[in-house]
Design a protein around this motif. Structure first.
Motif, PDB file in Angstrom:
ATOM      1  N   LEU A 162       0.849  -1.187   0.000  1.00 41.98           N
ATOM      2  CA  LEU A 162       0.000   0.000   0.000  1.00 41.98           C
ATOM      3  C   LEU A 162       0.886   1.238   0.000  1.00 41.98           C
ATOM      4  CD1 LEU A 162      -3.138   0.485   2.245  1.00 41.98           C
ATOM      5  CD2 LEU A 162      -1.502   2.324   1.935  1.00 41.98           C
ATOM      6  N   LEU A 163       0.630   2.148  -0.937  1.00 42.70           N
ATOM      7  CA  LEU A 163       1.431   3.365  -1.049  1.00 42.70           C
ATOM      8  C   LEU A 163       0.621   4.578  -0.604  1.00 42.70           C
ATOM      9  CD1 LEU A 163       2.662   1.275  -3.189  1.00 42.70           C
ATOM     10  CD2 LEU A 163       3.729   3.289  -4.187  1.00 42.70           C
ATOM     11  N   ASP A 164       1.242   5.416   0.185  1.00 44.74           N
ATOM     12  CA  ASP A 164       0.632   6.658   0.650  1.00 44.74           C
ATOM     13  C   ASP A 164       1.588   7.794   0.306  1.00 44.74           C
ATOM     14  OD1 ASP A 164      -0.664   8.705   2.002  1.00 44.74           O
ATOM     15  OD2 ASP A 164       0.159   8.128   3.958  1.00 44.74           O
ATOM     16  N   ALA A 187      10.408  11.675  -0.956  1.00 46.86           N
ATOM     17  CA  ALA A 187      10.091  11.699  -2.389  1.00 46.86           C
ATOM     18  C   ALA A 187       8.888  12.595  -2.583  1.00 46.86           C
ATOM     19  CB  ALA A 187       9.798  10.294  -2.897  1.00 46.86           C
ATOM     20  N   SER A 188       9.105  13.748  -3.202  1.00 50.45           N
ATOM     21  CA  SER A 188       8.006  14.682  -3.412  1.00 50.45           C
ATOM     22  C   SER A 188       7.116  14.217  -4.555  1.00 50.45           C
ATOM     23  CB  SER A 188       8.543  16.078  -3.714  1.00 50.45           C
ATOM     24  OG  SER A 188       9.134  16.104  -5.010  1.00 50.45           O
ATOM     25  N   VAL A 189       5.924  14.778  -4.608  1.00 49.37           N
ATOM     26  CA  VAL A 189       5.008  14.468  -5.707  1.00 49.37           C
ATOM     27  C   VAL A 189       5.645  14.811  -7.041  1.00 49.37           C
ATOM     28  CG1 VAL A 189       2.839  15.165  -6.801  1.00 49.37           C
ATOM     29  CG2 VAL A 189       2.895  14.714  -4.348  1.00 49.37           C
ATOM     30  N   ASP A 190       6.324  15.953  -7.127  1.00 48.57           N
ATOM     31  CA  ASP A 190       6.963  16.359  -8.385  1.00 48.57           C
ATOM     32  C   ASP A 190       8.051  15.371  -8.798  1.00 48.57           C
ATOM     33  OD1 ASP A 190       5.345  18.570  -8.518  1.00 48.57           O
ATOM     34  OD2 ASP A 190       6.820  19.951  -7.679  1.00 48.57           O
ATOM     35  N   GLN A 191       8.843  14.906  -7.828  1.00 48.88           N
ATOM     36  CA  GLN A 191       9.890  13.928  -8.139  1.00 48.88           C
ATOM     37  C   GLN A 191       9.297  12.639  -8.669  1.00 48.88           C
ATOM     38  OE1 GLN A 191      11.669  14.034  -4.172  1.00 48.88           O
ATOM     39  NE2 GLN A 191      13.583  14.814  -5.042  1.00 48.88           N
ATOM     40  N   VAL A 192       8.266  12.164  -8.013  1.00 51.96           N
ATOM     41  CA  VAL A 192       7.628  10.913  -8.441  1.00 51.96           C
ATOM     42  C   VAL A 192       6.979  11.084  -9.807  1.00 51.96           C
ATOM     43  CG1 VAL A 192       5.787   9.266  -7.916  1.00 51.96           C
ATOM     44  CG2 VAL A 192       7.297  10.074  -6.086  1.00 51.96           C
ATOM     45  N   GLU A 193       6.321  12.210 -10.027  1.00 53.00           N
ATOM     46  CA  GLU A 193       5.707  12.458 -11.334  1.00 53.00           C
ATOM     47  C   GLU A 193       6.755  12.412 -12.442  1.00 53.00           C
ATOM     48  OE1 GLU A 193       2.758  12.874 -12.498  1.00 53.00           O
ATOM     49  OE2 GLU A 193       1.410  13.374 -10.837  1.00 53.00           O
ATOM     50  N   LYS A 209      14.925  -1.437 -18.267  1.00 55.57           N
ATOM     51  CA  LYS A 209      15.924  -1.081 -17.258  1.00 55.57           C
ATOM     52  C   LYS A 209      16.395   0.372 -17.365  1.00 55.57           C
ATOM     53  CE  LYS A 209      17.474  -5.777 -16.338  1.00 55.57           C
ATOM     54  NZ  LYS A 209      18.603  -6.696 -16.139  1.00 55.57           N
ATOM     55  N   ASN A 210      15.459   1.255 -17.610  1.00 60.47           N
ATOM     56  CA  ASN A 210      15.742   2.677 -17.550  1.00 60.47           C
ATOM     57  C   ASN A 210      16.061   3.059 -16.101  1.00 60.47           C
ATOM     58  OD1 ASN A 210      14.622   5.525 -16.918  1.00 60.47           O
ATOM     59  ND2 ASN A 210      14.808   5.544 -19.149  1.00 60.47           N
ATOM     60  N   PRO A 211      16.977   4.034 -15.866  1.00 59.45           N
ATOM     61  CA  PRO A 211      17.302   4.435 -14.490  1.00 59.45           C
ATOM     62  C   PRO A 211      16.082   4.856 -13.676  1.00 59.45           C
ATOM     63  CG  PRO A 211      18.917   5.336 -16.007  1.00 59.45           C
ATOM     64  CD  PRO A 211      17.851   4.710 -16.846  1.00 59.45           C
ATOM     65  N   ALA A 212      15.078   5.442 -14.332  1.00 56.59           N
ATOM     66  CA  ALA A 212      13.871   5.843 -13.601  1.00 56.59           C
ATOM     67  C   ALA A 212      13.162   4.630 -13.021  1.00 56.59           C
ATOM     68  CB  ALA A 212      12.925   6.613 -14.521  1.00 56.59           C
ATOM     69  N   TRP A 213      13.229   3.505 -13.744  1.00 56.84           N
ATOM     70  CA  TRP A 213      12.585   2.290 -13.254  1.00 56.84           C
ATOM     71  C   TRP A 213      13.249   1.828 -11.963  1.00 56.84           C
ATOM     72  CZ3 TRP A 213      11.219  -1.445 -17.846  1.00 56.84           C
ATOM     73  CH2 TRP A 213      10.744  -0.697 -18.933  1.00 56.84           C
ATOM     74  N   ALA A 214      14.583   1.910 -11.947  1.00 50.81           N
ATOM     75  CA  ALA A 214      15.321   1.503 -10.755  1.00 50.81           C
ATOM     76  C   ALA A 214      15.034   2.442  -9.587  1.00 50.81           C
ATOM     77  CB  ALA A 214      16.819   1.480 -11.053  1.00 50.81           C
ATOM     78  N   ALA A 215      14.910   3.740  -9.872  1.00 50.17           N
ATOM     79  CA  ALA A 215      14.621   4.716  -8.812  1.00 50.17           C
ATOM     80  C   ALA A 215      13.245   4.457  -8.215  1.00 50.17           C
ATOM     81  CB  ALA A 215      14.717   6.134  -9.365  1.00 50.17           C
ATOM     82  N   LEU A 216      12.270   4.154  -9.049  1.00 48.79           N
ATOM     83  CA  LEU A 216      10.933   3.836  -8.562  1.00 48.79           C
ATOM     84  C   LEU A 216      10.952   2.563  -7.727  1.00 48.79           C
ATOM     85  CD1 LEU A 216       8.887   4.651 -11.789  1.00 48.79           C
ATOM     86  CD2 LEU A 216       8.824   5.935  -9.639  1.00 48.79           C
ATOM     87  N   GLY A 240      -1.892   8.288  -6.442  1.00 47.32           N
ATOM     88  CA  GLY A 240      -1.460   9.334  -7.357  1.00 47.32           C
ATOM     89  C   GLY A 240      -0.747   8.778  -8.580  1.00 47.32           C
ATOM     90  N   ALA A 241       0.426   9.346  -8.881  1.00 49.43           N
ATOM     91  CA  ALA A 241       1.180   8.960 -10.076  1.00 49.43           C
ATOM     92  C   ALA A 241       1.591   7.494 -10.055  1.00 49.43           C
ATOM     93  CB  ALA A 241       2.421   9.836 -10.218  1.00 49.43           C
ATOM     94  N   TRP A 242       1.664   6.896  -8.889  1.00 51.02           N
ATOM     95  CA  TRP A 242       2.055   5.486  -8.787  1.00 51.02           C
ATOM     96  C   TRP A 242       1.073   4.568  -9.507  1.00 51.02           C
ATOM     97  CZ3 TRP A 242       6.751   4.153  -7.120  1.00 51.02           C
ATOM     98  CH2 TRP A 242       7.463   5.067  -6.315  1.00 51.02           C
ATOM     99  N   SER A 243      -0.127   5.046  -9.778  1.00 47.89           N
ATOM    100  CA  SER A 243      -1.104   4.213 -10.488  1.00 47.89           C
ATOM    101  C   SER A 243      -0.717   4.002 -11.948  1.00 47.89           C
ATOM    102  CB  SER A 243      -2.498   4.848 -10.407  1.00 47.89           C
ATOM    103  OG  SER A 243      -2.512   6.110 -11.051  1.00 47.89           O
ATOM    104  N   ARG A 244       0.254   4.770 -12.459  1.00 40.47           N
ATOM    105  CA  ARG A 244       0.672   4.639 -13.859  1.00 40.47           C
ATOM    106  C   ARG A 244       1.950   3.811 -14.019  1.00 40.47           C
ATOM    107  NH1 ARG A 244       2.307   9.247 -16.000  1.00 40.47           N
ATOM    108  NH2 ARG A 244       2.258  10.604 -14.169  1.00 40.47           N
TER     109      ARG A 244
END
Length: 284
Positions: A162-164, A187-193, A209-216, A240-244
């Motif tokens: 569960l993500l909040d 992790a701010s909303v803007d960073q996650v977006e 294996k994009n770096p963004a994938w690893a960061a997420l 929020g953005a995690w749904s995508r």
């Protein structure tokens, strides 16, 4: 009478603006101003404004370490917010898009019950579900379950992630039939977006294996990676953005392992929905 009402309206607007800008720099002043605004608004009978003022008061009190008082303010705000929601058609998308920032009351209230040394996971979970499943409840599609009910319905090899996501941080919950744990990350909303947008562009281009994938992965999964290896199915309740996020494509950098090689992932709008079996069998 009209001039008195206008003066009261201008006064509370000034108090709320003061509370909002001073929450970090002068929480004591912010708490006083928000409290005065709450008193004024309570007399006018405007539940949505009362919810917003209560949120500001709760945040100021939390910054001062006055956790019990912050909890009371947050609960007052939620009660007012839900009175306001009762007057709106639950199928109207305005409920989601136009009522911010009052939706944050549920997350804020839940986190007040995760203060180290004073954790009450059952109450925190109930508050998150109360907000996350709100429209589903109104549409009579889901009956909210308690944390104990959810755990009882999970098999030994299943887990809920569960993500909040708040404006400045992410709290993840790892719930199994035997335990409940939480972890937080800056992790701010803007960073996650930004990370999710990069991730989705890579998916569309067929990259892996994009770096963004690893960061997420590090933000949402990193704390639970050892547990994930012994889990057959994970129901993700995004925020929020995690749904995508295309969850199976995320990968762990040190081993190079992608999630698709391990547990199966399903997506659900709420923990109650997941435990009731009403989830989307195909991750995005």
């Amino acid at each position: 009478m009209q001039s008195d009402a206008l003066r009261a309206r201008f006064s509370r607007a000034a108090l709320l603006a003061s509370a909002e800008v001073r929450t970090r720099s002068d929480p004591a002043r912010a708490g006083r101003d928000a409290g005065h605004a709450v008193a004024l608004i309570a007399k006018s009978g405007e539940p949505m404004r009362l919810a917003e003022a209560s949120l500001l008061e709760s945040r100021a009190l939390a910054k001062l370490g006055r956790i019990d008082e912050a909890r009371v303010a947050a609960e007052r705000g939620i009660d007012a917010f839900e009175r306001a929601l009762a007057s709106i058609d639950p199928r109207d998308p305005i409920r989601i898009s136009a009522l911010d920032p009052a939706w944050a009351l549920y997350s804020d209230a839940a986190r007040l019950h995760l203060v180290r040394g004073r954790e009450d996971y059952a109450v925190a979970f109930a508050l998150l579900e109360r907000g996350r499943a709100r429209t589903l409840i109104d549409l009579r599609r889901v009956t909210p379950l308690s944390l104990a009910d959810v755990q009882e319905r999970l098999k030994s090899d299943e887990a809920l992630l569960l993500l909040d996501q708040s404006s400045s941080s992410l709290v993840t919950w790892w719930i199994t039939s035997a335990s409940v744990r939480t972890a937080s990350a800056n992790a701010s909303v803007d960073q996650v977006e930004a990370l999710v947008s990069s991730h989705r562009r890579s998916v569309d281009r067929g990259e892996r294996k994009n770096p963004a994938w690893a960061a997420l992965f590090d933000l949402a999964i990193g704390s639970w990676w050892p547990d994930l290896r012994n889990t057959a199915t994970v129901a993700v309740i995004p925020d929020g953005a995690w749904s995508r996020v295309a969850w199976p494509a995320l990968w762990e950098t040190s081993s190079g392992v992608e999630l698709v090689s391990g547990a199966g992932f399903v997506i659900a709008p709420s923990a109650s929905g997941a435990a009731s079996g009403r989830w989307n069998q195909d991750a995005p």
